[in-house]
Every structure is written in structure tokens, then in C-alpha cells.
Design a protein around this motif. Structure first.
Motif: not given
Length: 411
Positions: A147-148, A165-166, A336-338
Motif C-alpha cells: 500500500t502506498t 511501515i516505510l 505500506t510506504v508513506l
């Protein structure tokens, strides 16, 4: 519709400019695609607080008068304050009005908005620097199983899938969200590139007190050696918590957040990070200490040393020599990448030849080059370093309203 001036955007800069034009009896209208303070209403997460102290949240004709001058305003309070400011100043704002095109006209400019035509002799672009998230091209290579999202879409950790989370980016947004997400129980990895490290307070005073007192925020754009670099620096690693705590990479690693270097690329699902994290952090530490030395010298010259706690320095940023250089995004560890990689303005509706080869509007302290009567507001280091922050709009709008008034008198 015919008017003397149009202001595009009803954020803090647009509202301040409206106040200045009203003071000069210049008829104008403010066009806003949503409501007053629309970006703060719709594109910021609910827990956000300003990183500047309340006493510094001031606009033309309005100083902070609340009972918590050293606190940090929640985003909902800022929206309420700006809405109240617009009401009390009688800002002639047309909400729900989207500008589709701004072009040259026979007597100035023509603005197409909601299929209406507005003609004006002058226009002020006040849509700000944070209209859209700036997402690097690397995002295209993130595996579809991950997920981004950007800070515009983020609301709280509960919306994120389970797993690691990244967070990419270690400026104010990145460090705040990394800490918030980690507190929810999720493992967080923070990819840190160039950043500006500052303590929340120093010698008993908030760091913004020092930035103002030493004259740093008052430095003019035409006095800065590398103006382009100054305008593109990331926001400092500061958060506005009620406890006024310092948030830096050391505090994050103490919480258990894993640091990695700047995200370089993603190849076949593997994220590759720079090996220069230690050097990047050492440079940020060096620049912070240079400013603290400037602050100490100013305090001595001002005769304040006896009133303030002693000068001191903060621990260097600790970087684990075992920091990974790669993460397999297909392994399931990261779900997830935020992208906390900053924002960019949106002037896609501007149909005038005023951009440079990089797409930025050419201007001299907010006076747009090659388009007499066109002005720019709400951008970092527009006229001084203070332009980056809300209170900087007071001086910026004062100067540009004066220029606009002179332009009208000459035409």
C-alpha cells in the motif's frame, strides 16, 4: 466580472493580502476552490499541530491573544482562526470557485473560473507551495502488494494495513508521522535523506525565538548566497507537541524506529538505500551547531547570558553501522510506504510564459518576471526566510501590496 485585483487562494497568504488591499481601498475578489483554509481542512491529518509556537501565529491586524502562547496550534484551531480572520477582515471571498485558466487580457488578465470570466488589472497567486504531494519517480516501482499513500491521504494509523511501515522522508512531516505510527504498535522504518536538525528549545527558549532574535528569519532573499537551495531546503525536524519535546533521529531510534539512508531506487521489488546516512546526519549536526553558536554569540552581545541557562550542545546523531542498505518489499515485512517527500505548488491553470526551464515561476521577491501586475505569495523564502512560515505573510503582503498599488498608479 470586472475588478481591480484577483487573489487566487484563501489560505493565510491570500487572506493577508486581501487585508492589505482593503487597507489601500483596492477593490478585489478572492477566488477559492473550496472553503477558507481549504488545504488545512482537507489535506492535513487531524493530529497535526503547527511546528511554530502560537505567539508566532500572527497576520496583519491579528496577533495571538489566547492563553497558551508557547503551545502549538492544532490544525482544527488554525482553520477556525483563519475562518474568523476572514470574517472579521471582511474578505470578499468566493468559495467553491475553481480557477481553470489565467491568461493575459486586453487590460491586464482574464481568469476563467467555474465557467465565468473575471477580468482584472492585477492578480496575486496565493495558492501556496503545498498544493500537491511531491512523489518521486521511484514510486512507480513499488510492488502492487504494498500500500502506498501520501500525507494528504493519511488520517491516522488505523487506516493502514497490519505490518511494517516505510516512511520515506525525514523532514517535519516524516518524523511526526513516523513517531505517531510507531506509537500505534506498528514497526516503522524511516528513510532519511538531507534534513535540517534543530532542537525544540535551547537555553530555555523555543528555537523559533532564537531564529527571530538572531535575525535569521529576517534575512532577505537578495542577501542569501544560494537562494535556490534555500528555497528547496526540507522543513526542520520539529514537531509541535503539547509537551514541547524535541523530535529528531535520536529520539526516534530511542523509540525503536529503524533508520535507513535516502531511498535511491527500487529494483525488482527491492528498495535500495544510500550508504551515506552517517555523513548526512553529521552534516545536519554540524549545521545545527553552527546556528547554536550564532545564537550564543548573539546572546552574549545582547547581554543576556546571565538571564539564560548556560550554552550547551546536543548529542550527535547516532547511526547504527549495521543499517540495512536494502529491504525486500515483496517479503511481507513492509506492507505500506508513506511518501513524506514534500509538496509542490500547482499552477497548471496558469497560461502565461512566466516559468523557467524547471517549471518554477520566475519572480523577484514575489513580483513575477515578464508579466506586469502578476504577483506570487505563500512560497518558501519568497522575500525573507520568514516567508516559509505563516507569520512571514505579514511582511510579504505589506511589500507586495505596496508594489501592486504603485503599479496601478503608474498604469
Amino acid at each position: 466580472m470586472q475588478t481591480t485585483a484577483v487573489i487566487v487562494g484563501a489560505g493565510h497568504a491570500g487572506l493577508a493580502m486581501s487585508r492589505r488591499l482593503t487597507e489601500r481601498s483596492i477593490d478585489h475578489v478572492v477566488l477559492e476552490r473550496g472553503e477558507v483554509a481549504n488545504s488545512w481542512r482537507t489535506q492535513r491529518w487531524p493530529s497535526l499541530r503547527l511546528l511554530t509556537p502560537n505567539w508566532q501565529t500572527r497576520l496583519p491586524g491579528r496577533d495571538y491573544t489566547g492563553d497558551d502562547p508557547d503551545g502549538f496550534m492544532p490544525v482544527a484551531d488554525l482553520v477556525a482562526a483563519l475562518t474568523d480572520y476572514a470574517r472579521l477582515a471582511g474578505v470578499p471571498v468566493r468559495t467553491g470557485t475553481t480557477v481553470q485558466a489565467l491568461q493575459a487580457g486586453p487590460h491586464g488578465f482574464q481568469i476563467r473560473a467555474n465557467d465565468d470570466l473575471v477580468c482584472a488589472r492585477t492578480v496575486v497567486l496565493a495558492t501556496g507551495a503545498c498544493a500537491q504531494p511531491a512523489i518521486p519517480a521511484t514510486a512507480d516501482a513499488i510492488p502492487p502488494s504494498v500500500t502506498t499513500l501520501t500525507p494528504v491521504a493519511y488520517r491516522d494509523p488505523g487506516q493502514l494495513p497490519d505490518g511494517g511501515i516505510l516512511v520515506v522522508g525525514a523532514s517535519a512531516t516524516g518524523v511526526q508521522l513516523a513517531a505517531e505510527i510507531h506509537r500505534s504498535g506498528r514497526p516503522v522504518t524511516l528513510a532519511a535523506g538531507e534534513h535540517v536538525r534543530l532542537p525544540r528549545s535551547y537555553r530555555g527558549r523555543d528555537i523559533f525565538w532564537w531564529l527571530e532574535a538572531t535575525g535569521l528569519l529576517a534575512e532577505r532573499y537578495d542577501e542569501i548566497d544560494d537562494l535556490t537551495r534555500a528555497r528547496h531546503l526540507p522543513s526542520p525536524q520539529l514537531t509541535g507537541t503539547p509537551e514541547a519535546v524535541t523530535t529528531d533521529l535520536n529520539s526516534l531510534t530511542a523509540l525503536g524506529i529503524r533508520l535507513v539512508g535516502r531511498l535511491g531506487r527500487v529494483v525488482e521489488g527491492v528498495a535500495q538505500f544510500s550508504g551515506g546516512l552517517a555523513n548526512t546526519c553529521a552534516l545536519a549536526d554540524l549545521k545545527m551547531n553552527r546556528f547554536l553558536t550564532r545564537a550564543d554569540q548573539w546572546a552574549t552581545a545582547a547581554g543576556l547570558d546571565h538571564e539564560l541557562p548556560p550554552a550547551h550542545r546536543f548529542a550527535p546523531t547516532r547511526v547504527d553501522p549495521g543499517t540495512p542498505l536494502e529491504l525486500d518489499l515483496t517479503s511481507g515485512e513492509i506492507t505500506t510506504v508513506l511518501w513524506a517527500t514534500g509538496f509542490r505548488p500547482d499552477h497548471s491553470w496558469l497560461d502565461l510564459p512566466v516559468r523557467d526551464r524547471t517549471g518554477h515561476i520566475r519572480h523577484d521577491g514575489g513580483v513575477v518576471t515578464g508579466a506586469p501586475g502578476l504577483y506570487l505569495l505563500g512560497m518558501p523564502v519568497l522575500r525573507t526566510r520568514a516567508s516559509t512560515y505563516i507569520h512571514g505573510a505579514a511582511a510579504d503582503t505589506g511589500a507586495l501590496a505596496g508594489h501592486l498599488h504603485s503599479f496601478l498608479d503608474g498604469h
